[in-house]
Design an enzyme around this catalytic site. Sequence first.
Site, PDB file in Angstrom:
ATOM      1  N   ASP A 272       0.108  -0.281  55.160  1.00 54.00           N
ATOM      2  CA  ASP A 272      -0.892  -0.294  54.071  1.00 54.00           C
ATOM      3  C   ASP A 272      -1.951   0.533  54.548  1.00 54.00           C
ATOM      4  O   ASP A 272      -2.314  -0.898  55.079  1.00 54.00           O
ATOM      5  CB  ASP A 272      -0.689  -1.158  53.093  1.00 54.00           C
ATOM      6  CG  ASP A 272       0.254  -1.408  51.603  1.00 54.00           C
ATOM      7  OD1 ASP A 272       1.203  -0.185  51.523  1.00 54.00           O
ATOM      8  OD2 ASP A 272       0.024  -2.071  50.688  1.00 54.00           O
TER       9      ASP A 272
ATOM     10  N   LYS B 293      -2.985   4.070  46.727  1.00 51.36           N
ATOM     11  CA  LYS B 293      -3.232   2.730  46.467  1.00 51.36           C
ATOM     12  C   LYS B 293      -4.857   1.962  46.095  1.00 51.36           C
ATOM     13  O   LYS B 293      -5.881   2.286  46.353  1.00 51.36           O
ATOM     14  CB  LYS B 293      -2.682   1.580  47.460  1.00 51.36           C
ATOM     15  CG  LYS B 293      -2.822   0.306  47.762  1.00 51.36           C
ATOM     16  CD  LYS B 293      -2.329  -0.469  48.434  1.00 51.36           C
ATOM     17  CE  LYS B 293      -2.813  -1.845  48.212  1.00 51.36           C
ATOM     18  NZ  LYS B 293      -2.244  -3.288  49.740  1.00 51.36           N
TER      19      LYS B 293
ATOM     20  N   LYS C  65      -0.003   2.869  43.540  1.00 54.03           N
ATOM     21  CA  LYS C  65       0.510   1.490  43.672  1.00 54.03           C
ATOM     22  C   LYS C  65      -0.967   0.579  43.213  1.00 54.03           C
ATOM     23  O   LYS C  65      -1.812   1.109  43.599  1.00 54.03           O
ATOM     24  CB  LYS C  65       0.668   1.092  45.263  1.00 54.03           C
ATOM     25  CG  LYS C  65       0.627  -0.577  45.387  1.00 54.03           C
ATOM     26  CD  LYS C  65       0.948  -0.699  46.910  1.00 54.03           C
ATOM     27  CE  LYS C  65       1.101  -2.257  47.445  1.00 54.03           C
ATOM     28  NZ  LYS C  65       1.515  -3.159  48.345  1.00 54.03           N
TER      29      LYS C  65
END
Length: 229
Positions: free
Chosen positions: A91, A153, A182
């Site tokens: 991430d 995300k 996400k």
Amino acid sequence: MKREEIFRAVDHTLLAQQATWGEIQQVCDDAIKYGTASVCIPPSYVAAAKEYVGDRMKVCTVIGFPNGYNTTATKVFETEDALENGADEIDMVINIGDLKDRRYERILEEIRSIKAVCGEHVLKVIIETCLLTEEEKIKMCRLVTEAGADFIKTSTGFSAAGATFEDIALFSRHIGPRVKMKAAGGISSFEDAQRFMELGAARLGTSRIVKLAKAEEDNGDTETDQGSY
């Protein structure tokens, strides 16, 4: 929606600065018990965590976290190091200043560079929605798509706010067909988790969902654990 479906979407997360190895082990144990998608932990614990969980759980870690203003070369090195240590998923945080300055090509090339290192490993791109305008969020949907990342995300969980239903709905209208979403930060209930998933989120970055389930077990509420939401 069955709770098992929600657990399978959760990246069970512990990224607090004061996190200890014992706490990381507990997060790993809980993730395995509840069948989450991964554990998301600091880079310094990746090697030990991967040795601890083996093939029982995917290990996710963060790059350029939480501010995103590391150089691209630093982020690439961080990614290489994390993967060598056994990370399964990455991430990364974008350089938000570059976005504000409309240096789109720099952002695009940075994501591409990190995805090239990741190869088949999942790359999620954190854009920190609470700091962005709607125009900037839409632009990032397009850049993440063009760069070939796997997920967009919402948040680090370390800024002014976390995921919102509105942002996931916005993402869903502007990302490419191969990009997943996400939602992370501030997901505090099973009801919230279900709503995010109904809006199209494939992953949820949270620690609270597992904590809620554990608290219910501690209180003897086993019937609720098997319920739907």
